[in-house]
Each structure stands twice: as structure tokens, then as C-alpha cells.
Design a protein around this motif. Structure first.
Motif, PDB file in Angstrom:
ATOM      1  N   ASP A  23      -0.833   8.538  -9.901  1.00  0.00           N
ATOM      2  CA  ASP A  23       0.328   8.267 -10.747  1.00  0.00           C
ATOM      3  C   ASP A  23       0.969   7.013 -10.172  1.00  0.00           C
ATOM      4  O   ASP A  23       1.504   7.036  -9.058  1.00  0.00           O
ATOM      5  N   PRO A  24       0.925   5.875 -10.875  1.00  0.00           N
ATOM      6  CA  PRO A  24       1.412   4.623 -10.287  1.00  0.00           C
ATOM      7  C   PRO A  24       2.891   4.643  -9.924  1.00  0.00           C
ATOM      8  O   PRO A  24       3.289   4.001  -8.959  1.00  0.00           O
ATOM      9  N   LEU A  25       3.705   5.387 -10.659  1.00  0.00           N
ATOM     10  CA  LEU A  25       5.133   5.439 -10.336  1.00  0.00           C
ATOM     11  C   LEU A  25       5.374   6.204  -9.033  1.00  0.00           C
ATOM     12  O   LEU A  25       6.261   5.847  -8.260  1.00  0.00           O
ATOM     13  N   ARG A  26       4.591   7.237  -8.767  1.00  0.00           N
ATOM     14  CA  ARG A  26       4.689   7.951  -7.491  1.00  0.00           C
ATOM     15  C   ARG A  26       4.270   7.028  -6.341  1.00  0.00           C
ATOM     16  O   ARG A  26       4.864   7.046  -5.270  1.00  0.00           O
ATOM     17  N   GLU A  27       3.265   6.228  -6.574  1.00  0.00           N
ATOM     18  CA  GLU A  27       2.714   5.381  -5.505  1.00  0.00           C
ATOM     19  C   GLU A  27       3.677   4.299  -5.046  1.00  0.00           C
ATOM     20  O   GLU A  27       3.647   3.909  -3.890  1.00  0.00           O
ATOM     21  N   VAL A  28       4.517   3.797  -5.924  1.00  0.00           N
ATOM     22  CA  VAL A  28       5.403   2.693  -5.554  1.00  0.00           C
ATOM     23  C   VAL A  28       6.819   3.129  -5.225  1.00  0.00           C
ATOM     24  O   VAL A  28       7.678   2.296  -4.967  1.00  0.00           O
ATOM     25  N   SER A  29       7.067   4.436  -5.186  1.00  0.00           N
ATOM     26  CA  SER A  29       8.416   4.931  -4.952  1.00  0.00           C
ATOM     27  C   SER A  29       8.602   5.459  -3.534  1.00  0.00           C
ATOM     28  O   SER A  29       7.695   6.056  -2.956  1.00  0.00           O
ATOM     29  N   HIS A  30       9.782   5.239  -2.963  1.00  0.00           N
ATOM     30  CA  HIS A  30      10.135   5.822  -1.665  1.00  0.00           C
ATOM     31  C   HIS A  30      10.855   7.150  -1.848  1.00  0.00           C
ATOM     32  O   HIS A  30      11.220   7.796  -0.895  1.00  0.00           O
ATOM     33  N   ARG A  31      11.087   7.536  -3.067  1.00  0.00           N
ATOM     34  CA  ARG A  31      11.770   8.792  -3.369  1.00  0.00           C
ATOM     35  C   ARG A  31      10.734   9.798  -3.853  1.00  0.00           C
ATOM     36  O   ARG A  31       9.768   9.446  -4.492  1.00  0.00           O
ATOM     37  N   GLY A  32      10.959  11.061  -3.555  1.00  0.00           N
ATOM     38  CA  GLY A  32      10.033  12.089  -4.020  1.00  0.00           C
ATOM     39  C   GLY A  32       8.850  12.247  -3.085  1.00  0.00           C
ATOM     40  O   GLY A  32       8.928  11.921  -1.893  1.00  0.00           O
ATOM     41  N   PRO A  33       7.727  12.730  -3.622  1.00  0.00           N
ATOM     42  CA  PRO A  33       6.576  13.008  -2.768  1.00  0.00           C
ATOM     43  C   PRO A  33       5.989  11.735  -2.152  1.00  0.00           C
ATOM     44  O   PRO A  33       6.102  10.651  -2.707  1.00  0.00           O
ATOM     45  N   THR A  34       5.352  11.907  -1.013  1.00  0.00           N
ATOM     46  CA  THR A  34       4.682  10.791  -0.345  1.00  0.00           C
ATOM     47  C   THR A  34       3.578  10.255  -1.253  1.00  0.00           C
ATOM     48  O   THR A  34       2.833  11.040  -1.849  1.00  0.00           O
ATOM     49  N   PRO A  35       3.454   8.941  -1.363  1.00  0.00           N
ATOM     50  CA  PRO A  35       2.379   8.382  -2.175  1.00  0.00           C
ATOM     51  C   PRO A  35       1.008   8.887  -1.718  1.00  0.00           C
ATOM     52  O   PRO A  35       0.741   9.025  -0.518  1.00  0.00           O
ATOM     53  N   MET A  36       0.153   9.169  -2.677  1.00  0.00           N
ATOM     54  CA  MET A  36      -1.192   9.666  -2.399  1.00  0.00           C
ATOM     55  C   MET A  36      -1.968   8.691  -1.511  1.00  0.00           C
ATOM     56  O   MET A  36      -2.719   9.111  -0.625  1.00  0.00           O
ATOM     57  N   VAL A  37      -1.792   7.394  -1.740  1.00  0.00           N
ATOM     58  CA  VAL A  37      -2.490   6.397  -0.912  1.00  0.00           C
ATOM     59  C   VAL A  37      -2.146   6.606   0.558  1.00  0.00           C
ATOM     60  O   VAL A  37      -3.025   6.606   1.418  1.00  0.00           O
TER      61      VAL A  37
END
Length: 85
Positions: free
Chosen positions: A49-63
Motif C-alpha cells: 500500500d503506497p500510502l502506508r509505505e510513505v507515512s510515519h504514522r500508523g503501522p511500520t512500512p512493509m519495506v
């Protein structure tokens, strides 16, 4: 949208090519690398999910989660290169 990036990791001499295809809701990631650790990362990092990947809020980015699992070097530029792509 398709993005291709080539990452030269530095002192190790390994190169990685990242191919990202998708849109703002989902992206597929393909990695081709000389590095055995990045090849292991590629077996699990296939869609994000690209929005999860670039955010410092919420779950840790999958990368970052998978990089911590597979890449032994904290200074490896491949995870950030994947995120930039």
C-alpha cells in the motif's frame, strides 16, 4: 504508473534494480539484485500500500519490516531506494 530505479549499494558492490507498478491504492514491486539478502527480501516484498509505505504514522512500512528481517546492514540504501521508486 511504472517506475524503474537502479540502486548501487556502495562498498559491497551489489546492484539492485527496482520495478514498481501501480497507483495510489496498490503497487507491485519487483527486485532484481546481486545481493543475496535483497533477493530474500524480494521473495516477500511483492505488493504494498503506497500510502502506508510513505507515512510515519500508523503501522511500520512493509519495506522497513522486511528489510529489518532480511538485510543485515543498517546502512543499506536499498530499502530507501525502494521507497523512493
Amino acid at each position: 504508473m511504472t517506475t524503474k530505479a537502479r540502486i548501487s549499494a556502495g562498498i559491497c558492490g551489489f546492484a539492485t534494480t527496482v520495478l514498481v507498478r501501480g497507483d495510489m491504492s496498490s503497487c507491485t514491486i519487483s527486485l532484481d539484485s546481486d545481493c543475496p539478502a535483497v533477493r530474500q527480501l524480494a521473495t516477500e516484498l511483492r505488493q504494498v500500500d503506497p500510502l502506508r509505505e510513505v507515512s510515519h504514522r500508523g503501522p511500520t512500512p512493509m519495506v522497513w519490516e522486511l528489510a529489518a528481517k532480511h538485510c543485515p546492514h543498517a546502512a543499506c540504501p536499498v530499502p530507501i531506494g525502494i521507497l523512493k521508486a
